[in-house]
Scaffold this motif. Structure first.
Motif, PDB file in Angstrom:
ATOM      1  N   GLU A 137       0.871  -1.173   0.000  1.00  0.00           N
ATOM      2  CA  GLU A 137       0.000   0.000   0.000  1.00  0.00           C
ATOM      3  C   GLU A 137       0.913   1.230   0.000  1.00  0.00           C
ATOM      4  O   GLU A 137       1.850   1.313   0.789  1.00  0.00           O
ATOM      5  N   GLU A 143       0.071   4.886   0.052  1.00  0.00           N
ATOM      6  CA  GLU A 143      -0.637   6.158   0.176  1.00  0.00           C
ATOM      7  C   GLU A 143       0.360   7.316   0.223  1.00  0.00           C
ATOM      8  O   GLU A 143       1.518   7.147   0.620  1.00  0.00           O
ATOM      9  N   GLU A 144      -0.130   8.483  -0.152  1.00  0.00           N
ATOM     10  CA  GLU A 144       0.752   9.649  -0.273  1.00  0.00           C
ATOM     11  C   GLU A 144       1.472   9.973   1.032  1.00  0.00           C
ATOM     12  O   GLU A 144       2.625  10.394   1.034  1.00  0.00           O
TER      13      GLU A 144
END
Length: 497
Positions: free
Chosen positions: A381, A383-384
């Motif tokens: 994963e 995410e930013e």
């Protein structure tokens, strides 16, 4: 007889396959889902004057690339200017730096100064690596790998022991060198082969020769100049390219691939070459026509994905080379995070490429173009907020190594790229960036087959099949599959419907 051939994807292997199949007199159509050619070797330009190569940046094995041009009556210099980098690159360690010179005698002096006796040992290492390079790149990697019998030749049998196929890379390097920095210097290239050094065959010391001995070059204008040159050659042979044209389905009948569905339209062909991600290509087929089940892919060892940052700075960055490797932490720890623990690295290593040190055209005057790459496990994963945590770490380490301050305040362009972007842009299985690892159990015949086992006119090329990841191997992969397709007899696809 002239055949109508479709190629899915205009990455390096697709460009190569297009040029070679068209040269043989075939009608060749290349369908690319993105707006430009190159695949992972694409380039993008910003509104404020930066040009970023999106992927490959190490111009190694120049003779392989030159061989492609020679096959069409050209040389690389006909398309772009190559600059030999000196130093080739720099490695930053916790207690200092190693600056790798372009001149081989100077490289020997660096080894000798780091570890007494290592200069002479480097000669022996490179002599053996050159042999592997010349034999491996001429006799091994050009085979389609349908069967192990392809490798049963007197020449290969005579070479078998010298090629060190059954010993691992780490043990092999330690026969020559004991200093940790020299071991890391020799091991780092195999990271991008997709496995730990102790799981890579010692054969791949050929990469040390193809890089350190033959030198590190840079094509002015960026790596994308190679992509443009390959596309131009393909077009000169008669290949046609179609962009923003995703292939939605491969249709089949009578043991043949008969057509493609492209943007809702059915198009018929005599043969199909898939340069797209192998796993994704299989999902375009009905399940009975696939070479491999999903469990097969789940048990493969993939090369890493990557966290990449494309950065523009409104000032020059001091004390930074064109290529810099930040290895202040333990190599094995990062490798374990990638392959064993499959987690975001706790003490990451990363790579920085600053092409504006060599090429003023990739950034506005007085500015700097910087590409950061951190190898990662596939399937994470990303995410930013996670990307940003690692970005801050990398910038902090660059500041410490170069003496620069507050670099974030001088950024006038910033873009990140990670696992989900590889999936979205390239349909890359679990977001892999470099294909399958070149472990012994995934080498040659043990790689995914270049020919579909159910459909006799469907072929695969690229970094998930033979010979493996990297720009030169992808060029070779396209040539291999083109030879196989050129052997096919033309058939009437209407009779297969």
């Amino acid at each position: 007889m002239k055949k109508k051939i479709a190629i899915i994807g205009a990455g390096i292997s697709g460009l190569s396959a297009a040029a070679y199949t068209a040269k043989a007199g075939n009608e060749v159509h290349v369908f690319e889902k993105n707006s430009t050619p190159g695949g992972r070797a694409r380039q993008f330009k910003t509104n404020n004057g930066y040009s970023f190569d999106m992927g490959p940046s190490w111009y190694w094995m120049p003779d392989i690339i030159e061989g492609f041009f020679k096959d069409f009556g050209y040389a690389a210099k006909d398309f772009y200017k190559l600059i030999q980098l000196d130093p080739q690159f720099e490695m930053v360690f916790a207690d200092g730096k190693l600056t790798v010179p372009n001149n081989y005698n100077a490289l020997k002096e660096l080894f000798e100064g780091t570890e007494p006796g290592a200069g002479i040992k480097l000669d022996a290492f490179m002599k053996a690596a050159r042999y592997k390079y010349e034999v491996g790149m001429q006799q091994f990697v050009h085979k389609p790998c349908h069967s192990w019998w392809e490798f049963v030749t007197p020449q290969i049998a005579a070479s078998a022991l010298k090629l060190d196929l059954l010993s691992n890379f780490r043990s092999y390097v330690k026969k020559y060198f004991t200093h940790p920095k020299l071991i890391t210097l020799m091991e780092f290239p195999v990271i991008f082969l997709g496995a730990a050094p102790q799981k890579i065959p010692a054969l791949y010391s050929l990469m040390n020769y193809g890089g350190y001995a033959l030198g590190t070059a840079y094509p002015m204008g960026g790596f994308y100049e190679l992509v443009l040159a390959m596309k131009k050659i393909g077009e000169e042979q008669g290949a046609r390219f179609y962009f923003n044209q995703p292939v939605e389905q491969i249709c089949a009948g009578g043991g043949k691939a008969t057509s493609l569905i492209v943007n809702g339209e059915e198009l018929y062909f005599d043969a199909i070459i898939a340069s797209s991600d192998y796993h994704h290509t299989e999902t375009l087929l009905d399940t009975p026509n696939r070479n491999y089940k999903e469990t097969y892919w789940q048990t493969r060892t993939f090369a890493p994905s990557s966290l990449i940052y494309y950065l523009g700075f409104n000032k020059r960055l001091p004390n930074l080379q064109h290529h810099t490797l930040f290895f202040e932490h333990d190599l094995d720890g990062h490798i374990d995070d990638i392959y064993n623990d499959k987690q975001w690295p706790q003490q990451p290593l990363f790579y920085a490429c600053c092409p504006s040190k060599t090429d003023a055209g990739v950034a506005p005057a007085g500015h700097e173009n910087l590409f950061l790459l951190m190898p990662l496990a596939t399937g994470l994963e990303d995410e930013e907020v996670i990307r940003e945590q690692y970005f801050k770490q990398m910038i902090g380490r660059i500041e410490k190594a170069t003496g620069a301050h507050n670099l974030v305040d001088n950024i006038d362009y910033k873009r990140s790229y990670c696992v989900r972007d590889f999936v979205n842009d390239y349909n890359a299985y679990q977001g892999n960036a470099y294909g399958l690892a070149n472990t012994l159990s995934q080498t040659a015949v043990r790689k995914p087959a270049i020919r579909n086992k159910k459909l006799s006119n469907l072929f695969y090329t690229g970094q998930l099949t033979v010979p493996g990841p990297g720009v030169p191997p992808s060029i070779i992969s396209g040539k291999i599959v083109a030879k196989e397709v050129n052997k096919l007899k033309r058939f009437s696809f209407e009779s297969a419907i």
